[in-house]
Design a protein around this motif. Structure first.
Motif, mmCIF file in Angstrom:
data_model
loop_
_atom_site.group_PDB
_atom_site.id
_atom_site.type_symbol
_atom_site.label_atom_id
_atom_site.label_comp_id
_atom_site.label_asym_id
_atom_site.label_seq_id
_atom_site.Cartn_x
_atom_site.Cartn_y
_atom_site.Cartn_z
ATOM 1 N N ASN A 53 0.837 -1.201 0.000
ATOM 2 C CA ASN A 53 0.000 0.000 0.000
ATOM 3 C C ASN A 53 0.874 1.255 0.000
ATOM 4 O O ASN A 53 0.645 2.197 -0.774
ATOM 5 C CB ASN A 53 -0.913 -0.028 1.228
ATOM 6 C CG ASN A 53 -1.784 1.210 1.346
ATOM 7 O OD1 ASN A 53 -1.312 2.274 1.678
ATOM 8 N ND2 ASN A 53 -3.072 1.067 1.054
ATOM 9 N N TRP A 82 -0.635 8.470 0.778
ATOM 10 C CA TRP A 82 -1.586 7.980 1.783
ATOM 11 C C TRP A 82 -0.787 7.184 2.792
ATOM 12 O O TRP A 82 0.045 6.348 2.426
ATOM 13 C CB TRP A 82 -2.625 7.100 1.091
ATOM 14 C CG TRP A 82 -3.530 6.358 2.018
ATOM 15 C CD1 TRP A 82 -3.359 5.095 2.500
ATOM 16 C CD2 TRP A 82 -4.760 6.823 2.569
ATOM 17 N NE1 TRP A 82 -4.404 4.747 3.319
ATOM 18 C CE2 TRP A 82 -5.276 5.786 3.379
ATOM 19 C CE3 TRP A 82 -5.483 8.020 2.463
ATOM 20 C CZ2 TRP A 82 -6.476 5.915 4.065
ATOM 21 C CZ3 TRP A 82 -6.675 8.135 3.151
ATOM 22 C CH2 TRP A 82 -7.159 7.099 3.941
ATOM 23 N N ALA A 93 -11.747 8.595 2.105
ATOM 24 C CA ALA A 93 -10.577 7.719 1.946
ATOM 25 C C ALA A 93 -10.406 7.313 0.483
ATOM 26 O O ALA A 93 -9.305 7.414 -0.083
ATOM 27 C CB ALA A 93 -10.729 6.476 2.825
ATOM 28 N N TYR A 94 -11.483 6.876 -0.166
ATOM 29 C CA TYR A 94 -11.364 6.449 -1.575
ATOM 30 C C TYR A 94 -11.185 7.644 -2.505
ATOM 31 O O TYR A 94 -10.532 7.535 -3.541
ATOM 32 C CB TYR A 94 -12.566 5.585 -1.974
ATOM 33 C CG TYR A 94 -12.470 4.216 -1.334
ATOM 34 C CD1 TYR A 94 -11.522 3.298 -1.783
ATOM 35 C CD2 TYR A 94 -13.240 3.882 -0.236
ATOM 36 C CE1 TYR A 94 -11.373 2.067 -1.165
ATOM 37 C CE2 TYR A 94 -13.100 2.644 0.391
ATOM 38 C CZ TYR A 94 -12.160 1.754 -0.087
ATOM 39 O OH TYR A 94 -11.995 0.537 0.541
ATOM 40 N N ALA A 148 -7.498 8.585 -2.094
ATOM 41 C CA ALA A 148 -6.621 7.601 -2.742
ATOM 42 C C ALA A 148 -6.700 7.722 -4.257
ATOM 43 O O ALA A 148 -5.675 7.817 -4.938
ATOM 44 C CB ALA A 148 -7.017 6.197 -2.294
ATOM 45 N N ALA A 150 -7.459 2.492 8.625
ATOM 46 C CA ALA A 150 -7.254 1.991 7.256
ATOM 47 C C ALA A 150 -6.158 0.946 7.177
ATOM 48 O O ALA A 150 -5.871 0.453 6.098
ATOM 49 C CB ALA A 150 -6.931 3.157 6.330
ATOM 50 N N TYR A 192 -8.623 -2.479 3.465
ATOM 51 C CA TYR A 192 -8.327 -1.085 3.096
ATOM 52 C C TYR A 192 -6.945 -0.965 2.457
ATOM 53 O O TYR A 192 -6.767 -0.196 1.504
ATOM 54 C CB TYR A 192 -8.447 -0.173 4.322
ATOM 55 C CG TYR A 192 -9.885 0.178 4.644
ATOM 56 C CD1 TYR A 192 -10.600 1.056 3.840
ATOM 57 C CD2 TYR A 192 -10.535 -0.380 5.731
ATOM 58 C CE1 TYR A 192 -11.926 1.367 4.113
ATOM 59 C CE2 TYR A 192 -11.862 -0.082 6.019
ATOM 60 C CZ TYR A 192 -12.554 0.794 5.203
ATOM 61 O OH TYR A 192 -13.860 1.096 5.454
ATOM 62 N N LEU A 227 -7.472 0.325 -1.211
ATOM 63 C CA LEU A 227 -6.980 1.696 -1.408
ATOM 64 C C LEU A 227 -5.730 1.690 -2.296
ATOM 65 O O LEU A 227 -5.520 2.617 -3.090
ATOM 66 C CB LEU A 227 -6.670 2.362 -0.064
ATOM 67 C CG LEU A 227 -7.904 2.743 0.771
ATOM 68 C CD1 LEU A 227 -7.508 3.106 2.199
ATOM 69 C CD2 LEU A 227 -8.648 3.914 0.138
#
Lengths: 32, 587
Positions: free
Chosen positions: B108, B119, B482-483, B486, B499, B504, B508
C-alpha cells in the motif's frame, strides 16, 4: 507467502496498465 | 471571519501570482532545453547520467512509448520501496530497531508514494526507519513529482507540435525536472525550514519526563500511569521541503504539518502553502509560453484562482461559524480567542490558516495537513473532499493538475463547439471523436473507482464498517473521503477510519494505482492525437481560449461535471450531517 501475493498483485496491475495503453492505441487505429 | 484572516489569505494568493510568471518562464526554458543559469553546474551531471544509463536524449518517443517508459520506471521504483520496507530491520539507519513493515501495508505504501498519493495507513515514527523514510519514501517525492511534470510537458508538446508522432523523451523530461527544478528549490527550502526549527538529525528518539504523570486507560480497560514521553527525531527538514514542493504530502510524523517539528511557525506554514502552489501555478504559465499563447496560460490560471477562492471562502466561513451544539458558549472572534471551530486545529495557525491550508492541500494533490479535516464542521470538511472530487485541477498536483485541467479544457472547447455548431478547435487543433472519447474515459474512470469502492465498502460490515469510529453520515464521509483521497492521489486522511487492515490496504492501493495510471494513459493518448494534427488557421468562428468568457466556461464545465457526478454522494455525507447538526444530532 504474503510477499508473493503482494508482488503478484503489483505485477497484475502493471500488466493491466500496459494492456490499457495498447487498448487506447488500438482504439485510435480503428478510427483512422 | 476576520480582516486579519483575509489579509493573510490575500497575501498568500498575491505571493503565488507574483511567483507564477518567473517560475513558469523558468520551467518553459528547462523543458524546451534552453539555457538557464544552472546549466554550468547541471549539464555535466545530466550528461553523466545519460552516459551511465545509456539514454539517448535526442531520441523522441510516441505517446505509447512515453507511457510504457513511465510505467516501467514506476514499477521499478515501486519494487525498490517495497524491498526497503520489508528489509528495514536488516538495513542501517534504524536506531529505534523498528521491525519490517507488514507486506500488505508495505505494498500500500509503495503504491502510495509511487503514485504521488502519500496515503499513510501507518504512524511513520513508529513504523518507518530513517533509511526507509529517505531511500524508500523521500526519493519517490522527487520521482513522482518529476513524472507528473514530464507528463504535463508531454501534453503541452502535443498541443504545441504539429503533424508529428512524438511527445519528447520521458527520461530526459524526468531528469531535467528533477535536476533543474525539484532538487535546487528543495535544498534552499530545506535550509529555510531548518532555520525555523524543523529538525534534521539521525539521533535516536529523545525521552522527556512529564511534569505531571498522566493516567491512561487502554483498550483492555487497564489504567496505567505514564511518566515519560517519547519525542521522535529524524531527517525531517530535507523531507519536508520536497513533501510540499512536489505536492506529495506524506508526513515524517503522524501529525504531519500540524507537528511542531515539521511546521513550527507561522512563517513555515506560509512557505509550505506557497510551495504547494508554486510549481502548479508556474506550469500554467509555462503552458501559455510553450504553446505560443501566454494569455491562454493566464486564462487557465484565472480559472484555478476562481475555484481556489470559492473553496477557501466556503471553508473559512464554515469553520468560523459557532458550533450549534455548544449552547451558551461564547464562540465569537475576540482578542482572547479565535472564535468558531478550533477543534483539531493548531492554536499557532488559527482558523484562517487552517482553512486555507486544507483548501490548498486538496486543491493541489498534496495531502499534507496542518489540522484534522475530520474535526472540521460538516461543510468545512466537505470543501477538501469536493476539491479532490473535482479532479484536483485547481492548481493541482505537480504536472497532474495541469494535464487534468487540460482534459477539462478539451471538454470545454468541445462543448463550446457544440453550442455554436462548429467543429471544436483548441489552439488551432481540431478536437475530434477520439480526443473526446479519451477525455470522457479520463473523466469517467475517476468517479467509477471512488464510488465503486465506497459502495462496496459500506456494504461490508466486517471488512469495511468495522474500521469506522463514527456512524451515520459522518461515517460515510470517512469512507468516501478515503477512496476520494486515494483515487485523486491526494493522500490526506479524514481520520476516524482505521485503514491499516487488509481490505483497506489492498483496495486503497488498487484505487491509488488506477487513479494515477488509468487516467494518465487516456491523457497521453489525447496528447499523441493532438501532436499529429495540422494547425487550422483561426477564423471568425474560432472559440478564443484567452478571454474571460473561456475562463467562465471552463469553470462552469468543471463545476457541472463535478457536481453532477458527486452531488448525490455528498448530499448523503457532509450535507446531511450539516442539516442534522442544526437539528441537534452528532455522529
Amino acid at each position: 507467502m504474503t510477499d508473493i501475493l503482494a508482488l503478484c498483485l503489483a505485477i497484475i496491475l502493471f500488466a493491466l496498465a500496459l494492456t490499457y495503453v495498447r487498448g487506447c492505441d488500438l482504439l485510435r487505429g480503428s478510427r483512422s | 471571519m476576520s480582516l486579519n484572516g483575509w489579509l493573510q489569505i490575500s497575501l498568500f494568493i498575491a505571493a503565488v501570482l507574483l511567483l507564477a510568471k518567473p517560475m513558469g518562464s523558468y520551467l518553459a526554458r528547462v523543458f524546451e532545453r534552453r539555457r538557464t543559469f544552472l546549466d554550468p553546474l547541471l549539464v555535466p551531471c545530466e550528461r553523466l547520467l545519460y552516459r551511465m544509463t545509456g539514454i539517448k536524449p535526442e531520441e523522441e518517443m510516441r505517446w505509447t512509448e512515453y507511457a510504457i517508459a513511465m510505467l516501467f520506471f514506476s514499477a521499478a521504483t515501486l519494487l525498490l520501496t517495497y524491498i526497503v520496507e520489508r528489509l528495514q530491520h536488516l538495513l542501517p539507519l534504524n536506531p529505534q530497531h523498528l521491525p519490517a513493515v507488514e507486506s500488505a501495508l508495505a505494498l500500500n505504501t509503495a503504491i502510495s508514494f509511487t503514485t504521488n498519493t502519500n496515503w499513510q495507513a501507518y504512524t511513520p515514527e513508529s513504523t518507518m526507519s530513517y533509511l526507509t523514510q529517505m531511500l524508500g519514501l523521500a526519493t519517490h517525492n522527487f520521482w513522482s513529482a518529476a513524472v507528473g511534470m514530464a507528463l504535463a510537458v508531454a501534453f503541452v508538446r502535443g498541443i504545441a507540435r504539429r503533424e508529428t508522432k512524438t511527445l519528447g523523451n520521458f527520461w530526459v523530461d524526468l531528469t531535467r525536472g528533477t535536476l533543474w527544478v525539484l532538487l535546487p528549490i528543495s535544498i534552499v527550502f530545506s535550509l529555510a525550514l531548518a532555520s525555523q526549527g524543523v529538525v534534521q538529525n539521525f539521533r535516536p528518539y529523545d525521552t522527556a519526563k512529564l511534569m505531571e504523570p498522566q493516567k491512561v486507560t487502554g483498550s483492555d480497560g487497564k489504567t496505567t500511569t505514564v511518566t515519560t514521553q517519547t519525542i521522535a527525531q529524524g531527517p525531517v527538514a530535507s523531507q519536508e521541503a520536497i513533501k510540499m514542493l512536489g505536492t506529495n504530502g506524506g508526513g515524517f510524523f503522524n501529525a504531519n504539518s500540524a507537528h511542531p517539528f515539521e511546521n513550527p511557525t507561522a512563517l513555515t506554514n506560509f512557505l509550505q502553502m506557497l510551495s504547494i502552489f508554486l510549481l502548479p501555478a508556474g506550469l500554467a504559465i509555462a503552458l501559455g509560453q510553450m504553446v505560443g499563447s501566454p494569455k491562454h496560460g493566464w486564462a487557465v490560471l484565472a480559472a484555478m484562482v476562481v475555484l481556489w477562492f470559492a473553496g477557501t471562502f466556503t471553508c473559512y466561513w464554515a469553520e468560523s461559524q459557532p458550533n450549534p451544539m455548544l449552547h451558551g458558549v461564547d464562540q465569537h472572534v475576540s482578542m482572547m480567542q479565535s472564535g468558531g471551530n478550533m477543534e483539531g486545529k493548531e492554536v499557532r495557525f488559527g482558523i484562517a490558516n487552517s482553512a486555507l491550508f486544507a483548501t490548498v492541500t486538496t486543491d493541489a494533490s498534496c495531502g499534507a495537513v496542518n489540522g484534522m479535516h475530520d474535526s472540521f464542521m460538516p461543510l468545512g470538511g466537505m470543501v477538501p473532499m469536493a476539491n479532490i472530487l473535482l479532479g484536483e485541477i485547481v492548481f493541482g498536483g505537480v504536472g497532474a493538475g495541469l494535464y487534468g485541467m487540460l482534459v477539462f479544457v478539451v471538454l470545454a472547447v468541445f462543448i463550446a463547439g457544440l453550442m455554436v455548431g462548429r467543429t471544436p478547435e483548441y489552439l488551432g487543433k481540431k478536437i475530434e471523436a477520439y480526443d473526446v472519447q479519451m477525455a470522457m474515459l479520463y473523466l469517467l474512470i475517476f468517479p467509477f473507482i471512488i464510488l465503486g469502492f465506497s459502495a462496496v465498502t459500506v456494504l461490508m460490515p466486517n471488512l469495511g464498517l468495522s474500521s469506522l469510529t463514527n456512524h451515520g453520515p459522518h461515517g460515510l464521509s470517512e469512507i468516501l473521503y478515503a477512496y476520494t483521497s486515494a483515487t485523486g492521489n491526494n493522500g490526506s486522511a479524514f481520520a476516524g477510519l482505521n485503514a491499516n487492515t487488509h481490505w483497506y490496504n489492498y483496495s486503497l492501493g488498487i484505487a491509488m494505482f488506477m487513479g494515477r495510471f488509468m487516467m494518465i494513459v487516456p491523457m497521453l493518448a489525447i496528447a499523441g492525437s493532438l501532436a499529429g494534427k495540422k494547425i487550422v488557421p483561426a477564423s471568425a468562428g474560432t472559440f478564443p481560449v484567452t478571454t474571460p468568457l473561456f475562463t467562465i466556461l471552463l469553470v462552469s464545465v468543471i463545476l457541472i461535471v463535478g457536481a453532477l457526478t458527486f452531488f448525490p454522494a455528498l448530499s448523503l455525507g457532509p450535507i446531511l450531517e450539516h442539516l442534522l447538526l442544526r437539528a441537534g444530532h452528532t455522529f
